[in-house]
Design a protein around this motif. Sequence first.
Motif, short mmCIF file in Angstrom:
data_model
loop_
_atom_site.label_atom_id
_atom_site.label_comp_id
_atom_site.label_asym_id
_atom_site.label_seq_id
_atom_site.Cartn_x
_atom_site.Cartn_y
_atom_site.Cartn_z
N UNK A 1 0.84 -1.19 0.00
CA UNK A 1 0.00 0.00 0.00
C UNK A 1 0.88 1.25 0.00
N UNK A 2 0.72 2.05 -1.04
CA UNK A 2 1.43 3.32 -1.09
C UNK A 2 2.89 3.16 -1.48
N UNK A 3 3.61 4.29 -1.42
CA UNK A 3 5.01 4.33 -1.84
C UNK A 3 5.89 4.97 -0.77
N UNK A 4 5.49 4.82 0.50
CA UNK A 4 6.33 5.26 1.59
C UNK A 4 7.47 4.29 1.82
N UNK A 5 8.25 4.54 2.87
CA UNK A 5 9.46 3.79 3.11
C UNK A 5 9.27 2.29 3.24
N UNK A 6 8.35 1.86 4.13
CA UNK A 6 8.15 0.42 4.34
C UNK A 6 7.63 -0.24 3.07
N UNK A 7 6.68 0.39 2.41
CA UNK A 7 6.08 -0.21 1.21
C UNK A 7 7.09 -0.35 0.08
N UNK A 8 7.95 0.65 -0.10
CA UNK A 8 8.95 0.57 -1.16
C UNK A 8 9.97 -0.53 -0.85
N UNK A 9 10.41 -0.62 0.40
CA UNK A 9 11.31 -1.71 0.75
C UNK A 9 10.65 -3.06 0.55
N UNK A 10 9.38 -3.19 0.94
CA UNK A 10 8.68 -4.46 0.75
C UNK A 10 8.60 -4.81 -0.73
N UNK A 11 8.34 -3.82 -1.56
CA UNK A 11 8.32 -4.04 -3.01
C UNK A 11 9.67 -4.58 -3.48
N UNK A 12 10.76 -3.93 -3.06
CA UNK A 12 12.09 -4.34 -3.50
C UNK A 12 12.45 -5.74 -3.00
N UNK A 13 12.14 -6.03 -1.73
CA UNK A 13 12.45 -7.35 -1.18
C UNK A 13 11.60 -8.44 -1.84
N UNK A 14 10.32 -8.14 -2.10
CA UNK A 14 9.46 -9.13 -2.73
C UNK A 14 9.92 -9.42 -4.15
#
Length: 346
Positions: free
Chosen positions: A173-186
């Motif tokens: 959800x969204x493009x904040x810090x946690x979400x962007x890291x989750x995207x990259x790790x996934x």
Amino acid sequence: MSIPTTTREYRLPKVEGPQALVLQEAPVRPPKSSEVLVKVHAVSLQYRDLIISTGQYPLGQKENPVVCSDMAGEILAVGDDVKGWSVGDRVCANFAIDHLYGDISAESKNSALGGPIDGVLTEYKLVPAHSLVRVPAHLSYEEASTLPCAAVTAYNALHGSVPLKGGDTVLVQGTGGVSIFALQFAAASGATVIATSSSDEKLNIAAKLGAKHLINYKKTPNWEEEVLKITNGRGVDHIIEVGGPGTLTKSVASVRYGGWIHVIGFVAGQGDVSSVPFTLLGKAAHLRGIVVGPVSLFENMNRLISERSITPVVDRVFPFEEAIAAYKHLESQQHVGKVVIKVSKD
């Protein structure tokens, strides 16, 4: 380099928002036998820092804290009993300095920097040696400063209790810090990522980082229906839930039977969640709260970051003297990834 005797630090004497931050000078003592003295090079901001500044952080905060939890720097001095660390080592401190492994406890939660104890928006910081992790070699100090809270939280969600598998589907959800890291790790782990945002421009950035499916929730307010369409009715395996009550009902509708919703934040405000327990029960789905993670998980995450050459997304870097402006930029929600304050000038 000589050991400093003073530091400049930002404190929050009144919980009246970022404008209440005060830059002041404070003494620096030598490290105790199990401590290290770190020259702070960079600090990254979290949503947590904003709500601490207004006194609304639900997990507690001390009066007049030195603010912020996430830093990267270099060791200037080590205590007499410290093993394995040397002057000049590039390091981060864990978000909760006494959370070393396993589940969080009441005691380790109360060692979280920038809330229950003084934080890291300071030129020099004393921390226990057991709280340190090494900075991945390919990262700058500014990039490494983004890791302790946002990155470890995202990694804990996807590689904690039930690690994701290649071929899983992850909703961020969204493009904040946690979400962007989750995207990259996934993406680095072989998962398919669905990203949501209110901005097509931000979604384009998410696509470049590896998101396969993009949903603008302003244009598609019933985004849970689009998620089910993308997954052929199955739902997603993991959801990075940063909205909280305001989005939780849609997340429950989006998760697969037996899937995982990782509750990390509450940026979407309040919402009616009365149906959530029954829907979760009916789907045998899991609702998991996450408070960052331990040192051991941080070290595991850094191995993935190093092996896959993952580079944190830094939206903007502010000088130390403009910390209040950095807070305001975070508050504007115009960022993608992380907002960073450069503390050291060398």
